[in-house]
Each structure stands twice: as C-alpha cells, then as structure tokens.
Design a protein around this motif. Structure first.
Motif, PDB file in Angstrom:
ATOM      1  N   SER A 193       0.818  -1.215   0.000  1.00  0.00           N
ATOM      2  CA  SER A 193       0.000   0.000   0.000  1.00  0.00           C
ATOM      3  C   SER A 193       0.850   1.263   0.000  1.00  0.00           C
ATOM      4  O   SER A 193       0.388   2.335  -0.380  1.00  0.00           O
ATOM      5  CB  SER A 193      -0.923   0.004   1.217  1.00  0.00           C
ATOM      6  OG  SER A 193      -1.837  -1.060   1.132  1.00  0.00           O
ATOM      7  N   THR A 194       2.063   1.151   0.452  1.00  0.00           N
ATOM      8  CA  THR A 194       3.056   2.208   0.355  1.00  0.00           C
ATOM      9  C   THR A 194       4.401   1.541   0.171  1.00  0.00           C
ATOM     10  O   THR A 194       4.474   0.303   0.137  1.00  0.00           O
ATOM     11  CB  THR A 194       3.029   3.103   1.617  1.00  0.00           C
ATOM     12  OG1 THR A 194       3.856   4.252   1.405  1.00  0.00           O
ATOM     13  CG2 THR A 194       3.500   2.345   2.844  1.00  0.00           C
ATOM     14  N   GLN A 195       5.450   2.305   0.033  1.00  0.00           N
ATOM     15  CA  GLN A 195       6.779   1.731  -0.181  1.00  0.00           C
ATOM     16  C   GLN A 195       7.730   2.237   0.902  1.00  0.00           C
ATOM     17  O   GLN A 195       8.391   3.268   0.748  1.00  0.00           O
ATOM     18  CB  GLN A 195       7.302   2.085  -1.582  1.00  0.00           C
ATOM     19  CG  GLN A 195       6.548   1.416  -2.711  1.00  0.00           C
ATOM     20  CD  GLN A 195       6.691  -0.090  -2.694  1.00  0.00           C
ATOM     21  OE1 GLN A 195       7.779  -0.616  -2.459  1.00  0.00           O
ATOM     22  NE2 GLN A 195       5.602  -0.791  -2.937  1.00  0.00           N
ATOM     23  N   THR A 196       7.785   1.535   2.011  1.00  0.00           N
ATOM     24  CA  THR A 196       8.678   1.910   3.099  1.00  0.00           C
ATOM     25  C   THR A 196      10.126   1.730   2.658  1.00  0.00           C
ATOM     26  O   THR A 196      10.487   0.705   2.075  1.00  0.00           O
ATOM     27  CB  THR A 196       8.387   1.059   4.342  1.00  0.00           C
ATOM     28  OG1 THR A 196       7.032   1.286   4.745  1.00  0.00           O
ATOM     29  CG2 THR A 196       9.318   1.410   5.488  1.00  0.00           C
ATOM     30  N   LYS A 197      10.946   2.733   2.949  1.00  0.00           N
ATOM     31  CA  LYS A 197      12.338   2.724   2.482  1.00  0.00           C
ATOM     32  C   LYS A 197      13.263   3.191   3.592  1.00  0.00           C
ATOM     33  O   LYS A 197      12.813   3.734   4.610  1.00  0.00           O
ATOM     34  CB  LYS A 197      12.479   3.617   1.249  1.00  0.00           C
ATOM     35  CG  LYS A 197      12.105   5.063   1.476  1.00  0.00           C
ATOM     36  CD  LYS A 197      12.113   5.830   0.169  1.00  0.00           C
ATOM     37  CE  LYS A 197      11.811   7.312   0.415  1.00  0.00           C
ATOM     38  NZ  LYS A 197      10.499   7.538   1.062  1.00  0.00           N
ATOM     39  N   PRO A 198      14.564   2.997   3.423  1.00  0.00           N
ATOM     40  CA  PRO A 198      15.501   3.453   4.443  1.00  0.00           C
ATOM     41  C   PRO A 198      15.312   4.937   4.755  1.00  0.00           C
ATOM     42  O   PRO A 198      15.130   5.758   3.844  1.00  0.00           O
ATOM     43  CB  PRO A 198      16.872   3.188   3.813  1.00  0.00           C
ATOM     44  CG  PRO A 198      16.627   2.050   2.875  1.00  0.00           C
ATOM     45  CD  PRO A 198      15.252   2.288   2.320  1.00  0.00           C
TER      46      PRO A 198
END
Length: 340
Positions: A153-158
C-alpha cells in the motif's frame, strides 16, 4: 483425525474437539499433515460467533505442515514439502476484489485446526527456509497484513519513520519488517515491560499511551515536527485521531484493525490539511505472501511466539488471547512433530 470445530451459535464453550474422516488429495489438491496454527483476532471473532459459520466449522485461518500427497494435475509440489496456508485462496495477485476474498479458511470454509487438510494447491505457498512449522504458522494473516501495510500500500524505504501500535502479531511483524528495510520505528504500548521488549526488538522510540494520552502529538514532537511516514493502525476509531496527528504531510495510514470500535469521529480537516492517504488493509494476495517470504529468507527475520497450546486446548488459547497479556503470536501445536 482430530479437529477443533465450532458448534452454533458460537462461543468458547462451543468449541468441540471432534473426530473427522481423514481427507484425501483430489485432483488439483494437496493433502497436508498440519503441525501448527496461530491465533488471530479474526479467529477469535469467528469462535465467539461474531462471524456466522456453518455448524461444525473447523476453526483457524493459519496453518503450516508437511505435504503428504499431491493430487492429479498439481505441479511444483512434492511429498515432504513444507506448506503454508494463504488467507485468501482465490486472491492470486493484483487488487483484492470482493470475489477474490472468498473462501477464507476457518470462516467461509473449513480451516486448519485439524490433523490433516486437503485443499487446492492455490491455498498454499512454500514456507520460509529454516522455519519450524510453528514459526511458519504465524505468517499468513498477521505478518502478511503488516507486509502489505508497509510495502504494497506504500513503499517503506531506508530513512522512513514508521509508527506501530501495541505488541500483537501485526505490530511486531511491522516493527521487524520496517527495521529490516532501514526505517526508524516508534512503538506504543500501555505496558512498561512490553515497551522494554519492543525496544529490545529494535524500536527506536517508545511511548506509553496510558501515560501520554496525546501520543500522536508526542510522536510528532519526537520527530522534531517532521511526522511519521506510515502508521500501522490497529486500533481504529479510538486511535485514528492520534495517528493523524503523528503523520507527516503526505503520510500514509494503513488501517488494519477495529479494536476500539467500528466507527467514530475523525478530524477530517487535519486529515486533508496534511494531504494524508489512508488504505484499508485486509491481509494480502498469494503473490504478496511469496514476496514477503522471499524478504524473510533474505533477512533472517524470525517471528516472536508468546505461548504454545495443544489442539485440545484451543479455547484456553483464545482466553489467553482475550486477556491481552501476550507479546507476539499464540500458537496451536497439533499432534506430531511440530518442530519442522
């Protein structure tokens, strides 16, 4: 074979350990010797009769075990493979249209609280490498829900900041997945002991929401006014206002649970002022599950298991769940070698 079944109208006193005929793998099916289940809030609602089922429904959506035999026409599976259930057997990939989200084990169809299950091959994926059956059984509902909230649903990133609520299965998996992705994690709980354990699992900041009623604003302050990128929202209406306060402009709320009720007031002006996105999360697809398992294998993530109960103590396991003292997942061990 033994199976944990539910008599109408439901309720923990109406869970019966029944004798059922052992199934066989028909065309297109796998026969799996089930070694473990795990409990989810959904299973608890079913057991209480909150989601009506047919009389004698076999409980539990999540199960893991060893393939005993492979039906005609099935490819990619062999006897001895470690199989993991999927929550939506009809949802292969893509958007989760209503017709794809039918056939949920333990609800729309018989579940995995049984010594053997025969089901279409699409109702399973391979389990992670080096996982026991008990560990694998924790994944199909809770872990996949957390995975979808953070990476579908979202793109969690560093560098992102993620806020998780409490210490149930979804929240702990979300903490573990977010940390593996290089994110900073804020965790909430009403228990000092659980906050210490969440810190030990990698939480960068913890908030006791009983001591800090405006915990959303406290999270915002901790980020120096930036706000969090994603909230894994399991409370529902009773916590949504605080989640909105915690978010950055353009942030994302993955709405997963309704533990505080089915409806309530929402500060809509603040929601649109912050240009937030809120996504309703109902577990995920088989493709999502395979992606999640690949990430688990790559990162060596292991689930947190609170307690084990035998199959004939399913009602006791639900009572333990209802007491809300657990940390992580509650597992049902089914007779046989559940060690993997």
């Amino acid at each position: 074979m033994k199976a944990a079944t539910l008599k109408k109208p439901g309720g923990l006193d109406n869970i019966v350990i029944a004798d059922r005929d052992q199934p066989e793998a028909g065309p297109g099916e796998l026969l799996v010797k089930v070694a473990a289940n795990s409990l989810n809030y959904h299973d608890y609602v079913v057991a209480l009769g909150g989601i009506p089922t047919v009389d004698g429904r076999i409980l539990m959506s999540d199960g893991a075990g060893e393939v005993v035999s492979v039906g005609e026409g099935v490819s990619g599976w062999s006897a001895g493979d470690h199989a993991l259930s999927v929550f939506f057997p009809g949802w292969a990939d893509g958007p989760g249209e209503n017709e794809k989200r039918l056939g949920v084990p333990g609800d729309h169809a018989d579940g995995f609280a049984a010594e053997y299950v025969a089901a279409p091959a699409r109702a399973f994926t391979k389990a992670p490498k080096d996982y026991s059956f008990a560990e694998a059984a924790t994944l199909p509902c809770a872990a996949l829900t957390a995975w979808r909230a953070l990476f579908v649903s979202t793109q969690t990133k560093p560098g992102d900041i993620v806020l998780v609520q409490g210490s149930g299965g979804v929240s702990i998996f979300a903490l573990q997945f977010a940390k593996a992705a290089g994110a900073t994690v804020i965790a909430t709980s009403s228990s000092g002991e659980k906050l210490e354990r969440l810190t030990a699992l990698g939480a960068d900041h913890v908030i006791n929401y009983k001591e800090e009623a405006d915990w959303g604003k406290a999270a915002l302050q901790w980020t120096a006014g930036r706000g969090v990128d994603t909230v894994v929202e399991i409370g529902g209406p009773g916590t949504l206002t605080q989640s909105i306060h915690a978010c950055r402009t353009g942030g994302h709320i993955g709405l997963i649970g309704v533990l505080t009720g089915l409806s309530g007031e929402v500060p809509t002006a603040l929601f649109f002022q912050k240009n937030l996105v809120m996504t309703g999360i109902t577990v995920g697809s088989q493709a999502d599950q395979r992606d999640m398992i690949a990430a688990i294998d790559a990162n060596g993530i292991k689930p947190v298991i609170d307690t084990h109960f035998p199959l004939d103590q399913v009602a006791d396991a639900f009572q333990h769940q209802a007491a809300q003292k657990h940390f992580g997942k509650i597992v049902i061990d089914i007779p046989g070698d559940a060690s993997g």
